[in-house]
Design a protein around this motif. Structure first.
Motif, mmCIF file in Angstrom:
data_model
loop_
_atom_site.group_PDB
_atom_site.id
_atom_site.type_symbol
_atom_site.label_atom_id
_atom_site.label_comp_id
_atom_site.label_asym_id
_atom_site.label_seq_id
_atom_site.Cartn_x
_atom_site.Cartn_y
_atom_site.Cartn_z
ATOM 1 N N VAL A 86 0.841 -1.199 0.000
ATOM 2 C CA VAL A 86 0.000 0.000 0.000
ATOM 3 C C VAL A 86 0.872 1.243 0.000
ATOM 4 O O VAL A 86 2.021 1.215 0.443
ATOM 5 N N THR A 87 0.307 2.327 -0.491
ATOM 6 C CA THR A 87 0.933 3.640 -0.370
ATOM 7 C C THR A 87 0.192 4.386 0.722
ATOM 8 O O THR A 87 -1.044 4.457 0.713
ATOM 9 N N VAL A 88 0.943 4.920 1.661
ATOM 10 C CA VAL A 88 0.373 5.621 2.811
ATOM 11 C C VAL A 88 0.318 7.114 2.504
ATOM 12 O O VAL A 88 1.294 7.702 2.058
ATOM 13 N N HIS A 89 -0.846 7.698 2.762
ATOM 14 C CA HIS A 89 -1.051 9.139 2.602
ATOM 15 C C HIS A 89 -1.386 9.698 3.988
ATOM 16 O O HIS A 89 -2.549 9.669 4.406
ATOM 17 N N PRO A 90 -0.355 10.172 4.717
ATOM 18 C CA PRO A 90 -0.587 10.620 6.092
ATOM 19 C C PRO A 90 -1.357 11.935 6.165
ATOM 20 O O PRO A 90 -1.273 12.780 5.279
ATOM 21 N N THR A 91 -2.113 12.070 7.238
ATOM 22 C CA THR A 91 -2.821 13.296 7.569
ATOM 23 C C THR A 91 -2.656 13.520 9.068
ATOM 24 O O THR A 91 -2.078 12.677 9.763
ATOM 25 N N ASP A 92 -3.177 14.608 9.575
ATOM 26 C CA ASP A 92 -3.230 14.842 11.028
ATOM 27 C C ASP A 92 -1.871 14.607 11.689
ATOM 28 O O ASP A 92 -1.770 13.837 12.642
ATOM 29 N N GLU A 93 -0.819 15.238 11.159
ATOM 30 C CA GLU A 93 0.529 15.131 11.729
ATOM 31 C C GLU A 93 1.002 13.683 11.859
ATOM 32 O O GLU A 93 1.588 13.286 12.862
ATOM 33 N N HIS A 94 0.719 12.880 10.862
ATOM 34 C CA HIS A 94 1.129 11.473 10.787
ATOM 35 C C HIS A 94 0.458 10.594 11.850
ATOM 36 O O HIS A 94 0.958 9.522 12.163
ATOM 37 N N ARG A 95 -0.671 11.001 12.371
ATOM 38 C CA ARG A 95 -1.410 10.147 13.302
ATOM 39 C C ARG A 95 -2.491 9.347 12.564
ATOM 40 O O ARG A 95 -2.810 8.241 12.936
ATOM 41 N N ARG A 96 -3.050 9.930 11.528
ATOM 42 C CA ARG A 96 -4.073 9.281 10.711
ATOM 43 C C ARG A 96 -3.555 9.188 9.283
ATOM 44 O O ARG A 96 -2.639 9.895 8.894
ATOM 45 N N PHE A 97 -4.183 8.312 8.499
ATOM 46 C CA PHE A 97 -3.732 8.119 7.115
ATOM 47 C C PHE A 97 -4.846 7.519 6.284
ATOM 48 O O PHE A 97 -5.815 6.966 6.809
ATOM 49 N N THR A 98 -4.670 7.634 4.972
ATOM 50 C CA THR A 98 -5.471 6.875 4.021
ATOM 51 C C THR A 98 -4.491 5.995 3.258
ATOM 52 O O THR A 98 -3.278 6.240 3.248
ATOM 53 N N LEU A 99 -5.002 4.939 2.646
ATOM 54 C CA LEU A 99 -4.176 3.989 1.929
ATOM 55 C C LEU A 99 -4.684 3.827 0.508
ATOM 56 O O LEU A 99 -5.890 3.833 0.273
ATOM 57 N N THR A 100 -3.757 3.656 -0.423
ATOM 58 C CA THR A 100 -4.100 3.252 -1.781
ATOM 59 C C THR A 100 -3.258 2.036 -2.121
ATOM 60 O O THR A 100 -2.167 1.843 -1.574
ATOM 61 N N GLU A 101 -3.789 1.210 -3.016
ATOM 62 C CA GLU A 101 -3.083 -0.015 -3.380
ATOM 63 C C GLU A 101 -2.119 0.253 -4.508
ATOM 64 O O GLU A 101 -2.334 1.077 -5.355
#
Length: 90
Positions: A75-90
């Motif tokens: 997966v590719t990680v797309h961090p948000t919220d100062e690297h506490r939350r993230f979305t993922l893409t395959e």
């Protein structure tokens, strides 16, 4: 629609035999046909875990998402919220 909600790990591999970092995450993955949506957050509140995760995301955001049954998906990680939350893409 299928879904998964639970614990997993984001593993960052330098090569096929060297695991440099692993961070426990809580993820929610939903699928509809060939489309999927995934997001989550780090389970640890420790600054050093977040900082290590941020370092590897900045270096190369491709991780192996590992589930409790040891199955994995890149997966590719797309961090948000100062690297506490993230979305993922395959």
């Amino acid at each position: 629609m299928d879904s998964f909600e639970g614990r997993a790990w984001l593993d960052w591999w330098a090569n096929s035999s060297t695991l440099l970092d692993s961070v426990e995450v809580a993820v929610v993955i939903t699928t509809s046909g060939a489309e999927w949506d995934a997001h989550g957050f780090l389970t640890s509140n420790k600054d050093e875990d977040r900082e290590g995760f941020a370092f590897f995301c900045d270096l190369d955001p491709v991780f192996m998402l590992r589930f409790e049954d040891e199955s994995t998906v890149a997966v590719t990680v797309h961090p948000t919220d100062e690297h506490r939350r993230f979305t993922l893409t395959e």
